[in-house]
Design an enzyme around this catalytic site. Structure first.
Site, mmCIF file in Angstrom:
data_model
loop_
_atom_site.group_PDB
_atom_site.id
_atom_site.type_symbol
_atom_site.label_atom_id
_atom_site.label_comp_id
_atom_site.label_asym_id
_atom_site.label_seq_id
_atom_site.Cartn_x
_atom_site.Cartn_y
_atom_site.Cartn_z
ATOM 1 N N GLU A 123 -24.180 40.610 -13.874
ATOM 2 C CA GLU A 123 -24.735 41.654 -13.011
ATOM 3 C C GLU A 123 -25.969 42.235 -13.703
ATOM 4 O O GLU A 123 -25.918 42.487 -14.901
ATOM 5 C CB GLU A 123 -23.712 42.772 -12.762
ATOM 6 C CG GLU A 123 -24.236 43.759 -11.735
ATOM 7 C CD GLU A 123 -23.197 44.823 -11.335
ATOM 8 O OE1 GLU A 123 -22.075 44.805 -11.841
ATOM 9 O OE2 GLU A 123 -23.553 45.661 -10.517
ATOM 10 N N GLY A 263 -21.509 49.630 -20.552
ATOM 11 C CA GLY A 263 -20.151 49.962 -20.988
ATOM 12 C C GLY A 263 -19.152 48.836 -20.780
ATOM 13 O O GLY A 263 -18.386 48.495 -21.668
ATOM 14 N N ALA A 264 -19.169 48.247 -19.579
ATOM 15 C CA ALA A 264 -18.197 47.207 -19.260
ATOM 16 C C ALA A 264 -18.593 46.527 -17.963
ATOM 17 O O ALA A 264 -19.503 46.992 -17.271
ATOM 18 C CB ALA A 264 -16.806 47.814 -19.117
ATOM 19 N N HIS A 299 -12.085 52.404 -14.130
ATOM 20 C CA HIS A 299 -13.264 52.131 -13.294
ATOM 21 C C HIS A 299 -13.402 50.631 -13.030
ATOM 22 O O HIS A 299 -13.539 50.198 -11.877
ATOM 23 C CB HIS A 299 -14.507 52.681 -14.005
ATOM 24 C CG HIS A 299 -15.780 52.442 -13.279
ATOM 25 N ND1 HIS A 299 -16.387 53.400 -12.496
ATOM 26 C CD2 HIS A 299 -16.587 51.355 -13.180
ATOM 27 C CE1 HIS A 299 -17.480 52.919 -11.967
ATOM 28 N NE2 HIS A 299 -17.634 51.667 -12.370
ATOM 29 N N GLU A 300 -13.345 49.844 -14.101
ATOM 30 C CA GLU A 300 -13.538 48.394 -13.922
ATOM 31 C C GLU A 300 -12.384 47.802 -13.114
ATOM 32 O O GLU A 300 -12.589 46.945 -12.260
ATOM 33 C CB GLU A 300 -13.666 47.683 -15.272
ATOM 34 C CG GLU A 300 -14.755 48.218 -16.190
ATOM 35 C CD GLU A 300 -16.111 48.397 -15.536
ATOM 36 O OE1 GLU A 300 -16.459 47.642 -14.614
ATOM 37 O OE2 GLU A 300 -16.847 49.325 -15.949
ATOM 38 N N HIS A 303 -12.778 48.440 -9.435
ATOM 39 C CA HIS A 303 -13.785 47.588 -8.799
ATOM 40 C C HIS A 303 -13.155 46.356 -8.145
ATOM 41 O O HIS A 303 -13.778 45.730 -7.288
ATOM 42 C CB HIS A 303 -14.810 47.099 -9.825
ATOM 43 C CG HIS A 303 -16.022 47.979 -9.966
ATOM 44 N ND1 HIS A 303 -16.716 48.484 -8.889
ATOM 45 C CD2 HIS A 303 -16.698 48.396 -11.069
ATOM 46 C CE1 HIS A 303 -17.764 49.186 -9.319
ATOM 47 N NE2 HIS A 303 -17.770 49.163 -10.639
ATOM 48 N N GLU A 322 -20.591 51.473 -6.734
ATOM 49 C CA GLU A 322 -20.567 52.311 -7.934
ATOM 50 C C GLU A 322 -20.222 53.764 -7.625
ATOM 51 O O GLU A 322 -19.431 54.380 -8.332
ATOM 52 C CB GLU A 322 -21.896 52.206 -8.696
ATOM 53 C CG GLU A 322 -22.190 50.803 -9.240
ATOM 54 C CD GLU A 322 -21.098 50.247 -10.149
ATOM 55 O OE1 GLU A 322 -20.194 50.989 -10.549
ATOM 56 O OE2 GLU A 322 -21.144 49.027 -10.447
HETATM 57 N N1 HT7 Z 1 -20.985 47.047 -12.625
HETATM 58 C C1 HT7 Z 1 -21.280 47.049 -14.030
HETATM 59 C C2 HT7 Z 1 -22.746 47.082 -14.227
HETATM 60 C C3 HT7 Z 1 -23.212 46.452 -15.498
HETATM 61 C C4 HT7 Z 1 -24.556 46.145 -15.753
HETATM 62 C C5 HT7 Z 1 -25.678 46.296 -15.014
HETATM 63 C C6 HT7 Z 1 -26.903 45.879 -15.573
HETATM 64 C C7 HT7 Z 1 -26.963 45.381 -16.833
HETATM 65 C C8 HT7 Z 1 -25.800 45.219 -17.585
HETATM 66 C C9 HT7 Z 1 -24.584 45.613 -17.025
HETATM 67 N N2 HT7 Z 1 -23.333 45.597 -17.532
HETATM 68 C C10 HT7 Z 1 -22.499 46.095 -16.575
HETATM 69 C C11 HT7 Z 1 -20.652 48.189 -14.751
HETATM 70 C C12 HT7 Z 1 -19.904 49.118 -13.895
HETATM 71 O O1 HT7 Z 1 -20.470 49.995 -13.279
HETATM 72 O O2 HT7 Z 1 -18.728 48.969 -13.741
HETATM 73 ZN ZN ZN Z 2 -19.000 50.304 -11.838
#
Ligand code: HT7
Ligand code: ZN
Length: 872
Positions: A123, A263-264, A299-300, A303, A322
């Site tokens: 992503e 973060g994740a 959160h993850e 999703h 998000e």
């Molecule tokens: N949905 C994930 C977004 C994310 C991201 C975006 C751009 C570059 C690196 C990244 N690593 C994770 C994280 C989240 O919102 O759950």
């Molecule tokens: Zn997210």
């Protein structure tokens, strides 16, 4: 670089029903073979449009075939990283062989190496750095992934879905095949290979299915995943109970990696985490981080439905997943701990950081209308303000209808890629509540200002509130339309009792008023004396509230409001009023002086044993340097710092005995536990210590050192260290050195040390931070370390805002250095520089000059977008 626009959205000309990938992993070159089962998209209409696949400059094409016919070079071309094939059938299998070098991937997008493992981050547009593909979220495909690697080095080989096959190649390499039955966009693809330890567990779903849970880390960290595993199980149960959402695959895996840009990541069935957001142990992890681990795991996981089963049609709709998922994780954390404490923390963050973003050059709607680089739009506006929008829908509909709306949304759109409008439509259809005006929240940037005046008519017992709304202009949006703003209001008697009053014939102690016009009057009847209004309870809308509260009213709200959030809010407003006076004195160069009303309010709080210690701690925390900067225009950083220090010292000296008593009363004896109750006691104890130390009392200073040396947990040890550093304790340097000595083999603890060291207020702060870049613990390749040092430095007023501009120059140098190596991180480091227009004039010109110097470089799209928009 050019922008792309939401208004130009078109459905994809081709679809990919099945994606078969083979990765032959190797230390030097990795070969990726894809077999894409493609067809023309009937929704696109009859067309002979060429097939255009996204790629990346580092992806080397070895060969391409259509239905096993090897295409000669004249039948395809590569232009601007895209693979273009002019003539295609209506349905075909496209085979591509590409070569990549994950070990040289410093951007940490696509397939890269972290320590000795392979991992992915796809992503938003990382998949195109792996192989040519239709890398857009509305192309959903069923993936089968084959991983070939040397088992001795990579005994663990993971991808999305279920492991369906395992074998050996003729050369003795191991082959593992994964199949994910749920169609997904490429951004949710994941692969991990490495020598990893695993913690296993199981979860029984509400329909009695057994789910295998696995958390993988490098072996030395496997003892730090128990908390995350428990948090995962709590999240799974909570989503069943609260949203009726059950997990769908038979296995759910999480992997911790050290090098990660954010973060994740919620990859289907295979979440990948920055190790700083997953690992936890009492000795090495603070309470804040425990709570963050729980929130991010949740959160993850959430999703899986809000993002994976129902995904985004295009990246302009990012807040669809998000904003909703942040709302879900905030509610989860509130349910696990304290609703009011969680709300205060979230709002405090929003008002400090998102409001600043909304007032700056990068301001954008929750659903942006255009972007140059989507990675720049993983913002506080999309996430936090997006969550506030969902929260307002919850307020407007009520819990039951909101749940009906979310059920309809998931049922209606399961397996689809949809828009924010689809989300609102489901909420509206299920509830019958008209959200047509409300939808403007998605398209209008900027923080609305709601100004409230009131009047009371003694003869009729009628109280009137007149509310006006105004949203300031933001880049590209000079004028704004009125929004539908839910304003929750209660009334208090002058003695602090809750009053019931009638609005439109309905009597209640708490009303949600619907502010829809630019100016609107609300009438409360049935009163016997002039009330004190408690406005915007629980922060019912993300707005700036203006109402002329007297200090007496604020003290009343602080001590008596039944809305815990507004008790905190009143204390903040009192403190802001006093600090504003002091800041103005400091700007003028006057001696600071104030008769603080807070002393009385704090004294009462410190003696009320019935209060939640966590709330008391939050109220005692003075508005931060960052929040006061958001409120100020122009910003005088040194004056703000001076005012805060002065007020803190006044409060500390006036209430020294109370702080000492509270410090002692809230000490916990016994084993560390990350429970809401214990966290609350620790937070009050440690803020009391910070005040007590401020008095210069020798006993306090000794207590601090004792706490540092004897603490059985990182929260207490690190609190003592931070207080020492920020209060210029005589032993601060000694304790910092001892801390590093003790924890040098724990990288996550060292990151905290780096941040604290970089944030010091001292004459030679800049030299200190330059020294940290040379320290053996620093590593430019690791985003956590970069964030620690440069993020910490941004908090040092004397270092970052040094009068000669050398602090800004230093940050600009680091941005230029990282621009090519890791554009996402470089771009995020620009944030403090984007505030140049609001700074005091002498500093403003220096900051602007650094932005201009960066702009003269050969920039990545990421950095170019932020810097050019900041200077526009
Ligand atoms: N949905 C994930 C977004 C994310 C991201 C975006 C751009 C570059 C690196 C990244 N690593 C994770 C994280 C989240 O919102 O759950
Ligand atoms: Zn997210």
């Amino acid at each position: 670089p050019s922008a792309i626009y939401l208004k130009d959205y078109k459905v994809p000309p081709f679809l990919i029903d099945k994606t078969e990938l083979t990765f032959d992993l190797d230390e030097t070159t990795t070969i990726v073979t894809s077999r894409l089962h493609m067809r023309r998209n009937p929704a696109f209409g009859k067309s002979t449009a060429p097939l255009i696949l996204d790629g990346g400059e580092e992806v080397k094409l070895i060969g391409v075939a259509m239905d096993d016919y090897e295409l000669p070079p004249e039948e395809y071309r590569i232009s601007e990283d895209k693979l273009i094939i002019t003539a295609t059938a209506d349905e075909f299998v496209l085979t591509c062989e590409t070569l990549i070098e994950p070990q040289n991937n410093t951007r940490l997008e696509g397939l890269y190496r972290s320590s000795s493992m392979f991992c992915t981050q796809c992503e938003a547009e990382g998949f195109r750095h792996i192989t040519y593909y239709l890398d857009r979220p509305d192309v959903m495909s069923v993936f089968t992934t084959t991983i070939i690697a040397d088992e001795a080095r990579y005994p663990v080989m993971l991808s999305n879905g279920n492991e369906v096959e395992r074998g050996k190649t003729d050369e003795g390499k191991t082959v593992v095949v994964w199949h994910d039955p749920f169609p997904k966009p490429a951004y949710l693809f994941a692969l991990v290979a490495g020598n990893l330890a695993v913690k296993n567990d199981v979860f029984i779903t509400q329909s009695q299915r057994e789910i295998k849970l696995q958390i993988f880390t490098e072996s030395h960290n496997i003892d730090k995943v128990d908390y995350a595993m428990e948090a995962l199980k709590r999240s799974m149960r909570w989503d069943e109970v609260t949203y009726g959402r059950e997990y769908d695959l038979d296995i759910f895996m999480i992997v911790a990696v050290d090098d990660f840009n954010m973060g994740a990541m919620e990859n289907k069935g295979l979440n990948i985490f920055n190790s700083s957001c997953l690992l936890a142990s009492p000795e090495t992890t603070t309470d804040d981080t425990y709570l963050r681990v729980e929130a991010i795991v949740a959160h993850e996981y959430f999703h899986n439905w809000s993002g994976n089963r129902v995904t985004c049609r295009d990246w302009f709709q990012l807040s669809l997943k998000e904003g909703f998922t942040v709302f879900r994780d905030q509610t989860f954390s509130a349910d696990m701990h304290s609703e009011t404490v969680k709300r205060v923390e979230d709002v405090s963050f929003l008002k400090t950081a998102q409001f600043a973003e909304d007032a700056g050059p990068m301001a954008h709607p929750v659903r942006p209308a255009s972007f140059i680089e989507i990675s720049n739009f993983y913002t506080l506006t999309v996430y936090e303000k997006g969550a506030e929008i969902v929260r307002m829908i919850h307020t407007l509909l009520g819990a039951e209808k909101f749940r009906a709306g979310s059920d309809l949304y998931f049922d209606r759109h399961d397996g689809q890629a949809v828009t924010c409008d689809d989300f609102v439509a489901a909420m509206q259809d299920a509830s019958g509540v008209d959200l047509s005006q409300f939808k403007r929240w998605y398209s209008q940037a900027g923080t609305p200002v709601v100004t409230v005046t009131d009047s009371y008519e003694e003869s009729t017992g009628t109280y009137r509130l007149i509310m006006k709304q105004h949203t300031p202009a933001t880049p590209g949006q000079p004028t704004k339309l009125p929004l539908h703003i839910p304003v929750r209001v209660g009334l208090l008697s002058q003695q602090g009792g809750a009053l019931s009053a009638q609005v439109n014939g309905v009597a209640a102690e708490d009303h949600v008023l619907h502010l829809k016009a630019n100016e609107q009057e609300f009438v409360f009847t049935g009163l016997t004396s002039r009330p004190v209004p408690s406005l915007l309870r629980s922060f019912s809308a993300p707005v700036k509230l203006r109402y002329e509260y007297s200090a007496k009213d604020l003290l009343l709200l602080l001590s008596a409001d039944s809305d815990g959030f507004n008790r905190w809010s009143a204390s903040q407003q009192l403190a802001v009023n006093e600090l504003t006076l002091l800041i103005n004195q400091a700007i003028k160069g006057d001696e600071l002086s104030i008769e603080s009303q807070l002393i009385q309010g704090f004294k009462a709080l410190l003696s009320d044993a019935a209060l939640d210690p966590a709330m008391v701690a939050l109220i005692l925390a003075l508005p931060s340097q960052a929040y006061l900067s958001e409120l100020a225009d122009p910003i005088y950083p040194a004056a703000i710092k001076q005012a805060r220090q002065y007020l803190k010292a006044q409060l500390a000296n006036a209430l020294s005995a109370d702080f000492e008593r509270v410090y002692r009363e809230h000490k916990i004896h016994g084993e560390y536990q990350a429970t809401a109750e214990d966290i609350a006691h620790r937070s009050l104890k440690n803020i009391a210590l910070s005040y007590w130390v401020e008095t210069g009392d020798e006993l306090a200073q000794q207590e601090l050192v004792t706490q540092f040396q004897t603490a059985n947990n990182m929260t207490d040890q690190f609190s003592a260290l931070s207080i020492a550093v920020h209060s210029q304790h005589p032993k601060a340097a000694e304790l910092l050195a001892a801390f590093y000595e003790q924890w040098q083999s724990e990288p996550l603890v060292v990151n905290k040390w780096l941040m604290l060291s970089a944030s010091q207020e001292q004459e030679n702060a800049l030299a200190t931070v330059k020294g940290l870049l040379e320290h053996p613990a620093f590593d430019l390749k690791n985003p956590n370390k970069v964030r620690s040092v440069l993020g910490g430095f941004g908090q040092s007023v004397s270092g970052f805002h040094k009068a000669d501009g050398s602090g800004y120059q230093f940050l600009a140098d680091q941005i230029i250095l990282l621009n090519k190596r890791n554009p996402q991180i470089a771009s995020r480091l620009c944030t403090p520089l984007t505030r140049w227009k609001k700074l005091q004039p002498e500093l403003s010109v220096k900051m602007k000059a650094e932005l201009e110097r960066i702009l003269a470089e050969n920039l990545s799209k990421d950095v170019y977008e932020v810097v050019s928009k900041s200077l526009a």
